[in-house]
Design a protein around this motif. Structure first.
Motif, PDB file in Angstrom:
ATOM      1  N   HIS A 173       0.805  -1.214   0.000  1.00 24.10           N
ATOM      2  CA  HIS A 173       0.000   0.000   0.000  1.00 24.10           C
ATOM      3  C   HIS A 173       0.844   1.273   0.000  1.00 24.10           C
ATOM      4  N   SER A 174       2.149   1.145   0.124  1.00 27.87           N
ATOM      5  CA  SER A 174       3.001   2.335   0.188  1.00 27.87           C
ATOM      6  C   SER A 174       4.398   2.000  -0.326  1.00 27.87           C
ATOM      7  N   PRO A 175       5.152   3.006  -0.774  1.00 27.84           N
ATOM      8  CA  PRO A 175       6.547   2.771  -1.194  1.00 27.84           C
ATOM      9  C   PRO A 175       7.400   2.211  -0.057  1.00 27.84           C
ATOM     10  N   LYS A 176       7.101   2.619   1.159  1.00 27.15           N
ATOM     11  CA  LYS A 176       7.860   2.115   2.309  1.00 27.15           C
ATOM     12  C   LYS A 176       7.712   0.604   2.433  1.00 27.15           C
ATOM     13  N   GLN A 177       6.492   0.105   2.268  1.00 26.59           N
ATOM     14  CA  GLN A 177       6.265  -1.335   2.333  1.00 26.59           C
ATOM     15  C   GLN A 177       6.988  -2.049   1.187  1.00 26.59           C
ATOM     16  N   VAL A 178       6.998  -1.425   0.006  1.00 26.56           N
ATOM     17  CA  VAL A 178       7.693  -2.017  -1.142  1.00 26.56           C
ATOM     18  C   VAL A 178       9.171  -2.178  -0.830  1.00 26.56           C
ATOM     19  N   ARG A 179       9.777  -1.122  -0.309  1.00 27.28           N
ATOM     20  CA  ARG A 179      11.214  -1.183   0.008  1.00 27.28           C
ATOM     21  C   ARG A 179      11.505  -2.241   1.065  1.00 27.28           C
ATOM     22  N   LEU A 180      10.631  -2.357   2.023  1.00 24.14           N
ATOM     23  CA  LEU A 180      10.827  -3.353   3.076  1.00 24.14           C
ATOM     24  C   LEU A 180      10.806  -4.761   2.498  1.00 24.14           C
ATOM     25  N   GLN A 181       9.891  -5.010   1.558  1.00 21.92           N
ATOM     26  CA  GLN A 181       9.817  -6.333   0.937  1.00 21.92           C
ATOM     27  C   GLN A 181      11.089  -6.635   0.144  1.00 21.92           C
ATOM     28  N   VAL A 182      11.601  -5.645  -0.595  1.00 20.03           N
ATOM     29  CA  VAL A 182      12.825  -5.846  -1.379  1.00 20.03           C
ATOM     30  C   VAL A 182      14.018  -6.055  -0.450  1.00 20.03           C
ATOM     31  N   GLN A 183      14.075  -5.293   0.640  1.00 17.28           N
ATOM     32  CA  GLN A 183      15.176  -5.464   1.595  1.00 17.28           C
ATOM     33  C   GLN A 183      15.151  -6.845   2.229  1.00 17.28           C
ATOM     34  N   ARG A 184      13.981  -7.350   2.527  1.00 22.56           N
ATOM     35  CA  ARG A 184      13.875  -8.711   3.077  1.00 22.56           C
ATOM     36  C   ARG A 184      14.365  -9.740   2.065  1.00 22.56           C
ATOM     37  N   PHE A 185      14.015  -9.525   0.802  1.00 21.43           N
ATOM     38  CA  PHE A 185      14.467 -10.437  -0.252  1.00 21.43           C
ATOM     39  C   PHE A 185      15.998 -10.424  -0.333  1.00 21.43           C
ATOM     40  N   LEU A 186      16.597  -9.233  -0.348  1.00 22.74           N
ATOM     41  CA  LEU A 186      18.056  -9.129  -0.433  1.00 22.74           C
ATOM     42  C   LEU A 186      18.736  -9.692   0.812  1.00 22.74           C
ATOM     43  N   GLU A 187      18.096  -9.496   1.949  1.00 25.01           N
ATOM     44  CA  GLU A 187      18.660 -10.044   3.192  1.00 25.01           C
ATOM     45  C   GLU A 187      18.643 -11.567   3.151  1.00 25.01           C
ATOM     46  N   HIS A 188      17.531 -12.133   2.637  1.00 26.94           N
ATOM     47  CA  HIS A 188      17.435 -13.582   2.501  1.00 26.94           C
ATOM     48  C   HIS A 188      18.515 -14.114   1.555  1.00 26.94           C
ATOM     49  N   LYS A 189      18.840 -13.332   0.532  1.00 27.80           N
ATOM     50  CA  LYS A 189      19.876 -13.729  -0.428  1.00 27.80           C
ATOM     51  C   LYS A 189      21.283 -13.358   0.054  1.00 27.80           C
ATOM     52  N   GLN A 190      21.365 -12.771   1.260  1.00 28.13           N
ATOM     53  CA  GLN A 190      22.638 -12.310   1.831  1.00 28.13           C
ATOM     54  C   GLN A 190      23.334 -11.282   0.924  1.00 28.13           C
ATOM     55  N   LEU A 191      22.520 -10.389   0.354  1.00 29.49           N
ATOM     56  CA  LEU A 191      23.043  -9.363  -0.550  1.00 29.49           C
ATOM     57  C   LEU A 191      22.831  -7.944  -0.006  1.00 29.49           C
ATOM     58  N   LEU A 192      22.094  -7.829   1.095  1.00 32.31           N
ATOM     59  CA  LEU A 192      21.689  -6.505   1.572  1.00 32.31           C
ATOM     60  C   LEU A 192      22.881  -5.620   1.914  1.00 32.31           C
ATOM     61  N   THR A 193      23.902  -6.190   2.549  1.00 27.61           N
ATOM     62  CA  THR A 193      25.057  -5.370   2.946  1.00 27.61           C
ATOM     63  C   THR A 193      25.969  -5.051   1.767  1.00 27.61           C
ATOM     64  N   GLN A 194      25.776  -5.746   0.645  1.00 31.15           N
ATOM     65  CA  GLN A 194      26.657  -5.538  -0.506  1.00 31.15           C
ATOM     66  C   GLN A 194      26.034  -4.654  -1.581  1.00 31.15           C
ATOM     67  N   VAL A 195      24.733  -4.360  -1.432  1.00 32.85           N
ATOM     68  CA  VAL A 195      24.039  -3.510  -2.409  1.00 32.85           C
ATOM     69  C   VAL A 195      23.267  -2.445  -1.646  1.00 32.85           C
ATOM     70  N   ARG A 196      23.628  -1.211  -1.835  1.00 28.66           N
ATOM     71  CA  ARG A 196      22.875  -0.122  -1.196  1.00 28.66           C
ATOM     72  C   ARG A 196      21.596   0.120  -1.985  1.00 28.66           C
ATOM     73  N   THR A 197      20.445   0.132  -1.288  1.00 28.48           N
ATOM     74  CA  THR A 197      19.155   0.359  -1.964  1.00 28.48           C
ATOM     75  C   THR A 197      18.609   1.728  -1.606  1.00 28.48           C
TER      76      THR A 197
END
Length: 752
Positions: free
Chosen positions: A728-752
């Motif tokens: 329902h909001s861009p904030k929720q979208v970013r949170l979902q993408v960050q969770r995906f990257l965290e699951h892939k262990q990529l969050l610390t290597q890619v600034r979003t």
């Protein structure tokens, strides 16, 4: 009443020391409303309370010491309700809080008004009286209007106060919040280019060398007097002698016996020449404004005109004397392509634009150059930045003025980590653009702003997805000739042999102006721009198409892209002119010249519903996510006031892109993304999940995006997409993408 309001706000804005500004405010309001007490409380969100910052009527010893919690008393109630509260017997109200230190027992009537800026309560302004009465509608209206006008002045009151101190003898770090315009971090010295030469842009500053400031002032006065002599001589043949007397008046005003003496006194008190000039000119002008005689009131205009001319000469002199720092942080009211061209690339480390937002043209240019940028920092007057040491954090949209050595060292460490991360991306730049499951992507570059930089990795790209032809037009003082355009386009086409180069026809208007072709409109983004302008001027359009077609002879890799299309008739007319240009070139050269492939930009919402008709007319389409977002959300992307509403990850934008991608696939209509969203990690992952396979981006993002795509599976993205489309909001979208990257262990290597 309006004049009183204006003067009160001006007085607060001109006082560089916050406590003095607020003290003057409460005294002025008390006098204007003929009440017995006026006080102002400012919000402290860390402590969750309102602090009494100034009063005229309560106990002065309580200033800076007495606080009232956000949920306490009448002050807290005003803040909670975010509206005025008008009480005849305040002491009998259940929310009244007894605070012996402020000594308000004798007051019964109470009127409190919140000061709100961008939905945030900054403070509360109150008036009180001993008589039991409800304040009148006029009094309440005055206070509400004053609160609205004060909001923008006090929005960054703490920052403004700290910045004023840091420019004097004390060095204190102050943090400014803007909008993240381009990623990265840098440390450098502010270089203000083309400052706005009006007194509103001047913040009051002290100077360490009064003699030097006095010399600057005398030099500006000398130049100004010489200008008046030339003007008087030029006009002597056209005006009667009594009309020319105004120039003598100006001379007299500048003499030591008049304004000159007052300005000298201000400089002697420690003010810099610009500040001294501002203080004196505005004080004298206001005195004339208050006079009843119409003739005398008009003399206020003369004072302002005189002061403006002296100010212009002060600024011109400073600009000529200014030496370019080794590490330049370019600061301007609105950064333009020509400004960027003035600074040697090896010295330019960051950009700060007081106007504009995340996807304004200035931010796009900064990203093309690969330098950090912060946009929309409008609270601090432009000239206050000059020569200050800055840390620019383009990831968070932060600027730190006068940083300490420890803080600078910490950012140097972060910059080093950033460089190591980008080096890791570069190690895979030559590898195929494909996902872990083997799906191939076409990664192309957006070009035209920094061609040499953008062409460095030409061999590692699939071509140019967007060549912005407007840049050569913007940096010239006239329209480029056909031959000049041929040479330029041939160089670009030959840099990408056997690879597609998509050249967008001239796209000016909106926030991209030609210095020699002025377009003045109330709403330029909805006005005469892109294809609308060039179709109205076929002499410009045909010359450009002819130049493109001639440059393409022997290359055969040209595609032509039409910007700002909103109607099928525009496409039909543009294709007719393109065919005409091809015929003319073929006739001139004596060869058969086939029509290059033609595409349209999907950036105006109307064309979302015309895709089948477009597919029958043109060869491809390219989505400009920047303008599409702007028009779908009805948000001017250059307006910092509404910049928080502009977000390409807004659910409405993502759903429109998803539908567009599905329809294009069904029509087998080639489609690509050339907006900024395709060069951002979160954006490219979601677009890939939607079925998009062609992305064009700034060359500085190419290695990072390729690195990221090589580490994801399309089946994983297919699971992510439904979750995102339900947000329902861009904030929720970013949170979902960050969770995906965290699951892939990529969050610390890619600034979003």
């Amino acid at each position: 009443m309006l004049g009183q309001l204006r003067r009160i706000v001006q007085d607060v804005a001109q006082e560089p020391i916050l406590n003095k500004a607020l003290a003057g405010l409460v005294s002025s309001v008390k006098h204007a409303l003929a009440t017995e007490c006026c006080s102002v409380y400012l919000a402290d969100y860390q402590q969750q309370h309102f602090m009494l910052m100034a009063t005229d009527g309560l106990n002065q010893d309580a200033v800076g010491k007495v606080s009232i919690g956000f949920s306490e008393g009448l002050i807290g109630w005003v803040g909670q309700r975010e509206e005025p509260i008008n009480l005849a017997q305040a002491h009998l109200h259940p929310r009244f809080k007894v605070t012996p230190e402020v000594s308000e027992d004798r007051f019964s009537a109470f009127l409190g008004c919140p000061i709100i800026h961008h939905r945030k309560v900054l403070g509360v302004l109150t008036i009180q009286q001993s008589a039991e009465r409800v304040f009148s509608e006029d009094e309440e209206s005055f206070l509400v209007t004053l609160g609205v006008q004060l909001a923008s002045v006090l929005a960054n009151a703490e920052m403004r106060d700290a910045a004023s101190r840091s420019s004097g003898y004390q060095q204190q770090v102050s943090q400014l919040a803007g909008l993240p315009g381009a990623p990265g971090m840098a440390i450098g010295q502010a270089y203000v280019l083309q400052p706005a030469s009006d007194f509103a842009a001047i913040s009051l500053k002290k100077a360490e060398d009064p003699e030097k400031e006095l010399a600057h002032f005398y030099r500006a006065v000398k130049i100004t007097k010489a200008e008046f002599n030339r003007l008087a001589e030029r006009m002597s043949q056209h005006l009667p002698e009594d009309a020319l007397a105004i120039f003598d008046v100006y001379h007299q005003l500048l003499d030591a016996a008049s304004l000159g003496r007052e300005i000298e006194a201000q400089i002697a008190e420690g003010w810099c020449a610009k500040s001294a000039l501002k203080r004196v000119v505005e004080r004298f002008a206001r005195q004339f404004d208050d006079m009843e005689d119409p003739y005398l009131r008009e003399r206020g205009l003369d004072i302002r005109d005189l002061g403006q001319r002296v100010l212009n000469n002060l600024l011109d002199t400073e600009q000529r004397r200014a030496k370019l720092p080794e590490q330049v942080v370019l600061v301007a009211d609105e950064v333009t392509a020509t400004m960027l061209a003035e600074i040697p690339r090896e010295q330019l480390v960051a950009v700060v634009s007081l106007r504009g937002s995340v996807n304004s043209h200035a931010a796009i240019m900064a990203r093309a150059l690969g330098i950090p940028a912060v946009m929309g920092v409008s609270e601090l007057p432009l000239l206050h930045w000059h020569e200050q040491k800055l840390i620019v954090d383009g990831y968070q949209g932060l600027i730190l003025l006068s940083p300490t050595e420890a803080l600078s060292n910490e950012y140097l460490r972060l910059i080093s980590e950033d460089q190591a991360m980008h080096a890791r991306y570069q190690q895979e730049i030559a590898l195929p653009s494909q996902s872990q499951c083997g799906e191939r992507f076409k990664l192309m570059v957006n070009s035209g702003l920094a061609v040499e930089l953008e062409n460095q990795h030409a061999q590692y790209t699939d071509g140019v997805g967007l060549y912005r032809t407007e840049f050569p037009f913007i940096i010239r003082s006239r329209f480029p000739t056909e031959q000049e355009q041929i040479e330029l386009y041939a160089k670009v086409l030959s840099s990408y042999p056997q690879k597609t180069v998509v050249m967008r026809t001239l796209d000016v208007g909106g926030d991209k102006a030609l210095p020699y072709f002025s377009i003045i409109e109330e709403n330029p983004f909805l006005g005469w721009r892109g294809i609308r302008l060039t179709l109205d001027h076929p002499e410009i359009f045909l010359v450009q198409i002819r130049a493109m077609v001639k440059a393409n002879v022997g290359q055969d890799n040209l595609h032509i892209l039409l910007p700002m299309v909103s109607d099928l008739a525009e496409v039909d007319e543009a294709i007719r002119l393109i065919r005409q240009a091809c015929f003319e070139v073929g006739d001139e050269l004596g060869i058969a010249v086939p029509r290059p492939k033609v595409g349209v930009m999907i950036e105006v919402p109307s064309v979302l519903y015309l895709l089948p008709e477009l597919a029958a007319r043109v060869d491809f389409c390219s989505v400009g996510t920047n303008d599409l977002t702007q028009y779908l959300l009805a948000v001017d992307r250059n307006n910092a006031r509404v910049a928080n509403l502009y977000d390409a990850l807004h659910p409405a934008v993502l759903r429109a892109l998803h539908q567009l991608g599905q329809q294009a696939q069904a029509l087998q209509f080639p489609i690509s993304i050339c907006g900024e969203l395709g060069g951002e990690p979160a954006g490219v992952l979601l677009l890939a999940a939607m079925g998009f396979r062609r992305f064009s981006m700034n060359s500085s993002n190419l290695a990072r995006i390729k690195w990221l795509l090589r580490r994801v599976e399309l089946s994983e993205l297919a699971l992510l997409l439904p979750e995102v489309l339900c947000c329902h909001s861009p904030k929720q979208v970013r949170l979902q993408v960050q969770r995906f990257l965290e699951h892939k262990q990529l969050l610390t290597q890619v600034r979003t």
